[in-house]
Design a protein around this motif. Sequence first.
Motif, short mmCIF file in Angstrom:
data_model
loop_
_atom_site.label_atom_id
_atom_site.label_comp_id
_atom_site.label_asym_id
_atom_site.label_seq_id
_atom_site.Cartn_x
_atom_site.Cartn_y
_atom_site.Cartn_z
N GLN A 66 -13.15 46.01 3.85
CA GLN A 66 -12.47 45.08 4.74
C GLN A 66 -10.97 45.20 4.55
O GLN A 66 -10.47 45.13 3.42
CB GLN A 66 -12.91 43.64 4.44
N GLU A 115 -4.25 38.84 8.20
CA GLU A 115 -5.34 38.83 9.17
C GLU A 115 -6.25 40.03 8.96
O GLU A 115 -5.78 41.13 8.69
CB GLU A 115 -4.79 38.82 10.60
N SER A 116 -7.55 39.78 9.12
CA SER A 116 -8.54 40.85 8.98
C SER A 116 -8.52 41.73 10.23
O SER A 116 -8.35 41.25 11.35
CB SER A 116 -9.93 40.25 8.77
N PHE A 117 -8.69 43.03 10.04
CA PHE A 117 -8.73 43.94 11.18
C PHE A 117 -9.59 45.15 10.84
O PHE A 117 -9.88 45.42 9.67
CB PHE A 117 -7.31 44.39 11.57
N THR A 118 -10.01 45.85 11.85
CA THR A 118 -10.80 47.08 11.69
C THR A 118 -10.10 48.21 12.45
O THR A 118 -9.44 47.99 13.47
CB THR A 118 -12.22 46.90 12.24
N LEU A 119 -10.26 49.42 11.93
CA LEU A 119 -9.67 50.59 12.56
C LEU A 119 -10.68 51.24 13.49
O LEU A 119 -11.85 51.38 13.15
CB LEU A 119 -9.23 51.59 11.50
N SER A 120 -10.23 51.65 14.66
CA SER A 120 -11.09 52.37 15.59
C SER A 120 -11.27 53.80 15.13
O SER A 120 -10.57 54.28 14.23
CB SER A 120 -10.48 52.34 17.00
N TYR A 158 -6.98 43.95 5.42
CA TYR A 158 -6.17 42.80 5.81
C TYR A 158 -4.73 43.26 5.98
O TYR A 158 -4.19 43.98 5.14
CB TYR A 158 -6.23 41.69 4.75
N ASP A 190 -8.08 55.65 15.45
CA ASP A 190 -7.11 55.32 14.41
C ASP A 190 -7.42 56.07 13.11
O ASP A 190 -6.50 56.55 12.42
CB ASP A 190 -7.11 53.81 14.14
#
Length: 232
Positions: free
Chosen positions: A89, A95-100, A91, A103
């Motif tokens: 995970q 803020e939490s985010f995910t990579l495509s 941050y 990306d």
Amino acid sequence: FWGGGLHINTSPLSVGEAQANVFFTTWISFFCSVVNCGVWRISAGRISIAEFVNNHHRETTYNWFWTLFFSVICAGSMCSSYANREYVQFYFRGESFTLSQRDWIVAMGTMWGLVLVCIVAILLNHFLKKSCEVRVFGGSIVLLGWRQLEGLIALALAGFYFWFVFTYTGVNGFINGLSNLYFGSWGAFINSVLLLATWLRENKNIDFIRKEEMEREGQFERSVGRVSTTTR
């Protein structure tokens, strides 16, 4: 053995990311094994890698090797994070985010591209030993060659790694804490700055470069002459 230990003990989701003693002792053991290999080569009458790099005709080769080393750490750590992307995970700025997928490809491609740049630079340092002299208006001499391009690449590399550590390794950055990517990024940044500084010192002025290249060419011709005499 310790190369595999690095992956097991310091990669994402490993014990080393949670326990600093495991992380640092694994790296210390790896470096000790490398030093031990160098000691063995010297005792066996062979030249060590450190001695070869330190005695190379270009001073920047030493810095390129260290920049390559830390760039490989960054690239390998990025690939390891990609392999475990479903369990890691990230941050950024709280803020939490995910990579495509795109990306991830851009990130890994950039890191491995920097590794390739370092490898090509080391090879060009070794094989391209003379700059081209171009006379411009007024009789001034301009040197064009790998040495000059190397300076621009070193500047761009230092600028990129400065932006990278400034943006992503701060308090709210997603590369923060005990990880190979964090230390690898800082190691690559520091060595890219040292690389640029070494290049500036090595290329003080045109006369210095021309004198150095002429001395090296003379040494090469004398060594060839000794070989031919011995053959006769």
